[in-house]
Write an enzyme that holds these catalytic residues in place. Structure first.
Site, short mmCIF file in Angstrom:
data_model
loop_
_atom_site.label_atom_id
_atom_site.label_comp_id
_atom_site.label_asym_id
_atom_site.label_seq_id
_atom_site.Cartn_x
_atom_site.Cartn_y
_atom_site.Cartn_z
N CYS A 1 -16.53 1.84 -0.12
CA CYS A 1 -15.36 0.97 0.13
C CYS A 1 -14.94 1.00 1.60
CB CYS A 1 -14.22 1.40 -0.77
SG CYS A 1 -13.69 3.09 -0.49
N ASP B 1 -17.19 7.16 -1.91
CA ASP B 1 -15.94 7.02 -1.13
C ASP B 1 -15.67 8.39 -0.50
OD1 ASP B 1 -13.47 6.22 -0.11
OD2 ASP B 1 -12.44 6.24 -2.04
N ARG C 1 -14.16 -8.82 0.67
CA ARG C 1 -12.73 -8.58 0.45
C ARG C 1 -11.94 -9.84 0.84
NH1 ARG C 1 -10.69 -3.34 0.74
NH2 ARG C 1 -8.71 -4.34 0.22
N HIS D 1 -6.96 1.00 -6.67
CA HIS D 1 -7.25 0.09 -5.56
C HIS D 1 -7.92 -1.17 -6.14
CE1 HIS D 1 -7.74 -1.34 -1.62
NE2 HIS D 1 -8.57 -0.45 -1.09
N ARG E 1 0.88 -1.18 0.00
CA ARG E 1 0.00 0.00 0.00
C ARG E 1 0.91 1.22 0.00
NH1 ARG E 1 -5.45 1.25 3.38
NH2 ARG E 1 -6.13 -0.19 1.76
N GLN F 1 -9.95 -3.78 -3.90
CA GLN F 1 -11.25 -3.26 -3.48
C GLN F 1 -12.30 -3.48 -4.57
OE1 GLN F 1 -12.29 -1.58 -0.54
NE2 GLN F 1 -14.24 -2.01 -1.52
#
Ligand code: CP
Ligand code: NVA
Length: 333
Positions: free
Chosen positions: A265, A225, A293, A130, A103, A133
């Protein structure tokens, strides 16, 4: 399939549907409390330059369920590019672990890691994308509706990393994606160009507009988001002003399809990009999305770490159907 998972753009549609089939099998196994240690003794390093709840926990839990082990490296631990070069860090880690989840702030950093690591690198969020996700999101919609083709998704808010991955995901899977953002907050231009080009071949449609009501009208899915992503905190006050009118509220839900599904998310800034009423309301599938996820990332881990792919690519094809049939087959040593 590429060696690393950096962007959904790199995946073929069939590879995405294979992840979903495997994720569904693994999810069922977990619900039935059946063990599924498909990665015995495998190790995963999690290099995180930014905070995380979902991505960290789901990858760690996934490795435990799969019979392997994950090692979390917090922002202060290795500081790739500062304490030592990315190249040195990647080459060292490749001697010890079977895969890396990274990340990063800068997207180029995750690409550099992939360039120098000999083990697969999975993008666990960068400033640009991402992918894990959005793969989880697409799986959730496939699970709920049985199809993705032709779904209309209204993405309301910032054209950020999650939104950029949505452009690629929609283009691959034949979705009609309408992004509504304030002027100046559009998705990345290059991502848009590439996604639009791919959409032509898949019957997907991708639009970027500035009217949230229009994006929500008739939508099967409303997605949002945060307005201020990690790393942009110094711009928060300006963003709070610029995003006024882009909140996912009951007013937007009411112009969407009657059975609209609301997604986020997470983490959410309740009262900013989404109201409590919508987030906790009957249309919200946000927790299912978060749960998935885990299942989708397990499928990703098994696919990327589970076999000596470059030497014997046929082997992972060989053991997929065995899982589907519910028979337990350990990968050969
Ligand atoms: N959605 C998501 O990636 O959450 P985290 O930042 O908590 O990992
Ligand atoms: N766009 C958000 C997503 C967090 C999972 C961020 O980058 O902070």
């Amino acid at each position: 399939m590429k060696h690393d998972l950096i962007s959904i753009r790199d995946l073929a549609r069939g590879e995405i549907t294979e992840f979903f089939a495997l994720a569904a099998d693994l999810k069922q196994r977990l619900k039935q409390k059946k063990a599924h240690p498909l990665l015995p003794g495998k190790t995963l390093a999690l290099i995180f330059e930014k905070p995380s709840l979902r991505t960290r926990v789901t990858f760690e839990v996934a490795m435990t369920h799969l019979g392997g082990h994950a090692t979390y490296l917090a922002p202060q631990d290795i500081r790739l590019g500062e304490r030592e070069t990315v190249e040195d860090g990647a080459r060292n880690l490749s001697r010890w672990v079977d895969g890396i989840v990274a990340r990063t702030f800068d997207h180029a950093q995750v690409e550099r890691l992939a360039q120098y690591a000999s083990v697969p690198v999975i993008n666990g969020l960068s400033g640009l994308l991402h992918p894990c996700q959005v793969l989880g999101d697409l799986y959730t919609l496939q699970e709920k509706r049985g199809r993705l083709d032709g779904l209309r998704v209204g993405f309301i808010g910032d054209g950020n990393n999650v939104c950029n991955s949505w452009l690629y995901g929609a283009a691959k899977m034949g979705i009609h994606l309408v992004v509504a953002c304030p002027k100046g907050y559009e998705p990345h231009r290059d991502v848009f160009t590439k996604a639009r080009a791919e959409a032509e071949a898949t019957q997907a449609r991708i639009e970027i507009i500035h009217d949230p009501i229009r994006a929500a009208k008739g939508a099967d899915v409303l997605y949002t988001d945060v307005w201020t992503s990690m790393g942009l905190e110094e711009h928060r006050a300006k963003r709070m002003r610029d995003f006024q009118g882009f909140q996912v509220s009951q007013a937007l839900v009411e112009v969407a399809q009657r059975d609209v599904m609301v997604m986020h998310c997470l983490p959410a800034h309740r009262g900013e990009e989404i109201t409590d009423e919508v987030m906790d309301g009957p249309h919200s599938i946000i927790l299912d999305q978060a749960e998935n996820r885990l299942h989708v990332q397990k499928a990703i881990l098994v696919t990327y770490l589970g076999t000596e792919r470059s030497e014997q690519p046929a082997r992972h094809r060989w053991f997929f159907p065995k899982i589907s049939l519910g028979r337990w087959v350990l990968p050969r040593p």
